[in-house]
Design a protein around this motif. Structure first.
Motif, PDB file in Angstrom:
ATOM      1  N   SER A  57       0.836  -1.200   0.000  1.00 31.53           N
ATOM      2  CA  SER A  57       0.000   0.000   0.000  1.00 31.53           C
ATOM      3  C   SER A  57       0.874   1.253   0.000  1.00 31.53           C
ATOM      4  O   SER A  57       0.589   2.222  -0.709  1.00 31.53           O
ATOM      5  CB  SER A  57      -0.932  -0.011   1.211  1.00 31.53           C
ATOM      6  N   HIS A 100     -14.538  -4.560  -0.664  1.00 35.73           N
ATOM      7  CA  HIS A 100     -13.387  -3.956   0.017  1.00 35.73           C
ATOM      8  C   HIS A 100     -12.079  -4.609  -0.410  1.00 35.73           C
ATOM      9  O   HIS A 100     -11.957  -5.827  -0.446  1.00 35.73           O
ATOM     10  CB  HIS A 100     -13.530  -4.096   1.546  1.00 35.73           C
ATOM     11  N   GLU A 101     -11.101  -3.776  -0.749  1.00 28.52           N
ATOM     12  CA  GLU A 101      -9.739  -4.225  -1.005  1.00 28.52           C
ATOM     13  C   GLU A 101      -8.801  -3.188  -0.409  1.00 28.52           C
ATOM     14  O   GLU A 101      -9.206  -2.082  -0.089  1.00 28.52           O
ATOM     15  CB  GLU A 101      -9.483  -4.365  -2.507  1.00 28.52           C
ATOM     16  N   SER A 102      -7.541  -3.572  -0.274  1.00 26.61           N
ATOM     17  CA  SER A 102      -6.549  -2.654   0.281  1.00 26.61           C
ATOM     18  C   SER A 102      -5.191  -2.936  -0.359  1.00 26.61           C
ATOM     19  O   SER A 102      -4.751  -4.082  -0.337  1.00 26.61           O
ATOM     20  CB  SER A 102      -6.463  -2.846   1.785  1.00 26.61           C
ATOM     21  N   PRO A 103      -4.588  -1.902  -0.920  1.00 33.10           N
ATOM     22  CA  PRO A 103      -5.105  -0.553  -1.114  1.00 33.10           C
ATOM     23  C   PRO A 103      -6.191  -0.559  -2.187  1.00 33.10           C
ATOM     24  O   PRO A 103      -6.272  -1.484  -2.993  1.00 33.10           O
ATOM     25  CB  PRO A 103      -3.882   0.226  -1.579  1.00 33.10           C
ATOM     26  N   GLN A 104      -6.994   0.481  -2.167  1.00 36.13           N
ATOM     27  CA  GLN A 104      -8.085   0.583  -3.129  1.00 36.13           C
ATOM     28  C   GLN A 104      -8.298   2.040  -3.505  1.00 36.13           C
ATOM     29  O   GLN A 104      -8.138   2.938  -2.685  1.00 36.13           O
ATOM     30  CB  GLN A 104      -9.368   0.006  -2.537  1.00 36.13           C
ATOM     31  N   HIS A 116     -13.197   1.539  -9.815  1.00 40.07           N
ATOM     32  CA  HIS A 116     -12.441   1.175  -8.618  1.00 40.07           C
ATOM     33  C   HIS A 116     -11.365   0.193  -9.025  1.00 40.07           C
ATOM     34  O   HIS A 116     -11.537  -0.600  -9.946  1.00 40.07           O
ATOM     35  CB  HIS A 116     -13.342   0.623  -7.498  1.00 40.07           C
ATOM     36  N   SER A 117     -10.226   0.316  -8.357  1.00 33.49           N
ATOM     37  CA  SER A 117      -9.098  -0.562  -8.655  1.00 33.49           C
ATOM     38  C   SER A 117      -8.313  -0.796  -7.377  1.00 33.49           C
ATOM     39  O   SER A 117      -8.504  -0.107  -6.379  1.00 33.49           O
ATOM     40  CB  SER A 117      -8.207   0.054  -9.737  1.00 33.49           C
ATOM     41  N   SER A 118      -7.446  -1.793  -7.438  1.00 29.61           N
ATOM     42  CA  SER A 118      -6.620  -2.076  -6.268  1.00 29.61           C
ATOM     43  C   SER A 118      -5.206  -2.436  -6.701  1.00 29.61           C
ATOM     44  O   SER A 118      -4.942  -2.711  -7.874  1.00 29.61           O
ATOM     45  CB  SER A 118      -7.233  -3.209  -5.431  1.00 29.61           C
ATOM     46  N   HIS A 119      -4.320  -2.386  -5.737  1.00 28.32           N
ATOM     47  CA  HIS A 119      -2.916  -2.750  -5.893  1.00 28.32           C
ATOM     48  C   HIS A 119      -2.282  -2.048  -7.093  1.00 28.32           C
ATOM     49  O   HIS A 119      -2.437  -0.845  -7.236  1.00 28.32           O
ATOM     50  CB  HIS A 119      -2.767  -4.271  -5.927  1.00 28.32           C
ATOM     51  N   ILE A 122      -3.866   0.705  -9.536  1.00 26.67           N
ATOM     52  CA  ILE A 122      -4.170   2.069  -9.106  1.00 26.67           C
ATOM     53  C   ILE A 122      -3.207   3.039  -9.787  1.00 26.67           C
ATOM     54  O   ILE A 122      -2.004   2.983  -9.553  1.00 26.67           O
ATOM     55  CB  ILE A 122      -4.061   2.211  -7.570  1.00 26.67           C
TER      56      ILE A 122
END
Length: 131
Positions: A57, A100-104, A116-119, A122
């Motif tokens: 993150s 929910h994801e992290s990071p998002q 929306h996107s993650s990892h 982003i």
């Protein structure tokens, strides 16, 4: 000292241009989500959900900040510290109907998450589609 500068490359180099800090607004209350949804009707809103203890993150937010090329007039940026405000993260997922994801990273327009996107997915460049 001149020879050391030539050997190690510090002579004749221009000083690095400092990048302006991003205009992050801390997301610290559930009530702000309604404000974000309302503001998204006239201006793109973005939420970065960040885990302060996660190395991935940390790397993602650094990369995001280093390649960000918009202004505060074009987009409102919100920063959510997941460890301090997990309840708000849960509410973000429910209100904007995203898993929910992290990071998002979420982009909000007209009261809805339009992206929306993650990892590693982003990037700030995707914002250009929604400005």
């Amino acid at each position: 000292m001149g020879i050391f500068n030539k050997l190690f490359g510090s002579e004749g180099k221009e000083p690095k241009e400092e990048k302006q800090a991003l205009p992050w607004q801390e997301l610290k209350s559930v009530e702000q989500l309604n404000e974000i949804a309302k503001a998204s009707k006239t201006k793109t809103q973005a939420i970065f959900k960040h885990s302060t203890r996660c190395g991935i993150s940390r790397m993602v937010i650094r990369n995001f900040e280093s390649s960000f090329d918009l202004t505060g007039e074009e987009v409102d940026l919100y920063y959510l510290d997941l460890l301090s405000y997990r309840n708000i993260s849960d509410e973000v997922a429910a209100k904007f109907q995203v898993f929910h994801e992290s990071p998002q990273f979420l982009i909000i327009r007209n009261g809805h998450a339009v992206h929306h996107s993650s990892h590693s997915m982003i990037t700030p460049q995707v914002l250009h589609q929604f400005i």
